[in-house]
Design an enzyme around this catalytic site. Structure first.
Site, PDB file in Angstrom:
ATOM      1  N   CYS A  47       6.291 152.118 -12.909  1.00  0.00           N
ATOM      2  CA  CYS A  47       6.174 152.095 -11.449  1.00  0.00           C
ATOM      3  C   CYS A  47       7.535 152.243 -10.776  1.00  0.00           C
ATOM      4  O   CYS A  47       7.731 153.119  -9.933  1.00  0.00           O
ATOM      5  CB  CYS A  47       5.504 150.799 -10.996  1.00  0.00           C
ATOM      6  N   ILE A 188      -1.645 160.606  -6.467  1.00  0.00           N
ATOM      7  CA  ILE A 188      -0.364 161.186  -6.871  1.00  0.00           C
ATOM      8  C   ILE A 188      -0.388 162.692  -6.708  1.00  0.00           C
ATOM      9  O   ILE A 188       0.578 163.297  -6.214  1.00  0.00           O
ATOM     10  CB  ILE A 188      -0.025 160.805  -8.327  1.00  0.00           C
ATOM     11  N   HIS A 447       0.993 147.509  23.382  1.00  0.00           N
ATOM     12  CA  HIS A 447       0.854 148.842  23.988  1.00  0.00           C
ATOM     13  C   HIS A 447       2.231 149.371  24.381  1.00  0.00           C
ATOM     14  O   HIS A 447       3.021 148.651  24.974  1.00  0.00           O
ATOM     15  CB  HIS A 447      -0.030 148.774  25.235  1.00  0.00           C
TER      16      HIS A 447
END
Length: 479
Positions: A47, A188, A447
């Site tokens: 990984c 992937i 916002h």
């Protein structure tokens, strides 16, 4: 080989220093256990060194590269527009080295013993570790297998050359391919295709027979639209027959459902299809550990195998081959060994792809909800109606919400668009807490922000979305 004369005693032995293995080691050490971690290569596993981290360095760079037009629009970067892959490779190495050093330091600080070498089970409570001419034997009370997986080599790539690339090779290229052919449909494969297209490569994607992209049907459709827009050629339902690799190109011959054979030429072929658990080299099957037909170690909810002294986590267990799964399983196994009562439930495991734009999927898809015969409502809010997406120039994509029309429980949230992966944590929390529509619409949202897309998607279930026309909300009833 020199065999150690004395069998050394250890409490907890963990085989494999990937994200699952080192997480289990650190968690166990936090709980007061004495931990020995065995790693035959580099800490961080596939990984960190070859997979998750290198691929995300590339997708990060590709995302920045794709912003060029928008940056020019707002007055930034109006000069040189070059891309230097060698610099990206150097940056990738810097990131990997830094993260690996961090993992190694954490293990030292937690007083975890790290032993280098290849581990093999001698019995259900003994492990042999080979490192060159050195061979040591360790007797343990508990062991955790965290040895990951490796790619299954399809017949076309048994003898790979310079132009047929596998998972651990695609991010080592020194030049951007002229024409990259991608064989695969997983995340992937999508990330590689998306990244290299952004770097300037011509990209073709071959989807094997009886496979589809791994998301909700609406997300898959949108990904196909984006591929077409970016001139990525997608061929579905192919059965690759042969490959012919020359000095300057590779030819892939494939069969379509109509039995017609077609060919495609490219400069490189990337293969991303299938992985197998790294269990067989451990020799554990000799002692009767229960495995699935595919060779995965069968475990219970605490990651304990059929042999009480042995636990297994990560890619050697069933389920999606994801680091996030391994990390959670590592914590659960360590806590169980320490006497706790942990639980691992992957019902709402997030599936993400760092494509351009990114994708995040949690919970039931629309099709799976139909399969369960749930009476559902579905709402889809397009990000082009989101103020912040307009500001950032990242208006592609949408947020899709699926709810049970009988109970108002939200059963699935899917997003393609900027911010999807960061927001996926909120998606998981909402589904884990059995959130109803009102639980999402009641709070206030910053916002402008991408988060408002989730709010409006849920509001759209009842026709209340402010920035969406009514036709974007539809009702789905069970048949």
């Amino acid at each position: 080989m020199v065999v150690g004369e004395i069998t050394q005693q250890r409490n907890l032995v963990i085989i494999g220093g990937g994200p699952g293995g080192y997480t289990a080691a650190i968690r166990a050490a936090q709980l007061g256990l004495s931990v020995t971690l065995i790693e035959q290569d580099r800490m961080g596993g596939v990984c960190l060194n070859k997979g998750c981290i290198p691929s995300k360095v590339f997708t990060h760079a590709a995302g920045k590269r794709s912003e060029t037009a928008h940056l020019r629009e707002i007055g930034i970067g109006e000069g040189d527009d070059t891309f230097n892959l060698n610099k990206l490779q150097s940056y990738k190495t810097k990131v990997i080295d830094g993260l690996r050093a961090g993992v190694e330091n954490l293990c030292r600080e937690n007083k975890i013993e790290i032993i280098r070498g290849k581990a093999t089970f001698i019995s259900v409570d003994r492990i042999g570790v080979e490192n060159g001419h050195q061979f040591d034997i360790f007797e343990f009370k508990q062991a955790i297998i965290s040895t990951g997986s490796s790619q299954i080599l399809p017949p076309i790539s048994k003898e790979t050359g310079k132009r047929i690339l596998l998972f651990d090779e695609i991010f080592e290229l020194e030049e951007v391919p002229e024409h990259l052919i991608v064989l695969g449909h997983d995340t992937i494969a999508l990330e590689v295709a998306s990244s290299y297209a952004a770097f300037g490569a011509k990209v073709s994607i071959l989807l094997s027979k009886n496979t589809d992209l791994p998301f909700d049907e609406s997300i898959n459709k949108e990904l196909m639209r984006i591929c077409k827009k970016r001139k990525m050629h997608v061929v579905k339902d192919v059965d690759v027959v042969t490959t012919n690799e020359l000095d300057n190109e590779i030819t892939v011959t494939f069969q379509k459902p109509n039995d017609v054979h077609e060919t495609i030429q490219g400069s490189h072929l990337f293969v991303s299809e299938g992985r197998k658990p790294n269990v067989e080299p451990l020799g554990i099957s000799r002692f009767g550990i229960e495995l699935t037909a595919e060779g995965f170690v069968k475990v219970d909810g605490n990651m304990q195998s059929s042999i009480p002294s042995i636990y297994a986590i990560g890619d050697v267990t069933e389920g999606p081959l994801l680091a996030v799964k391994a990390i959670k399983q590592g914590k659960v196994a360590a806590e169980k060994i320490a006497g706790g009562k942990p639980e691992a439930d992957f019902t709402f495991l997030p599936i993400v792809a760092h494509t351009i734009p990114p994708v995040a999927s949690v919970g039931l898809t629309e099709q799976s909800a139909r399969d369960y015969e749930i009476d559902i409502r579905v709402s889809q809010f397009a990000l082009r109606g989101n103020g912040y997406a307009t500001i950032t120039g990242k208006k592609e994509g949408f947020v899709k919400v699926i709810s049970d029309s009988t109970t108002d429980l939200v059963v699935g949230i899917h997003m393609i668009g900027e911010g999807a992966i960061e927001m996926s944590g909120s998606f998981v929390q909402l589904l884990e807490m059995a959130a109803k529509e009102e639980d999402i619409t009641f709070p206030t949202y910053a916002h402008p922000s991408y988060n408002e897309g989730l709010l409006e998607a849920v509001e759209g279930l009842s026709g209340q979305a402010i920035h969406a026309t009514p036709v974007r909300t539809r009702m789905q009833r069970k048949i």
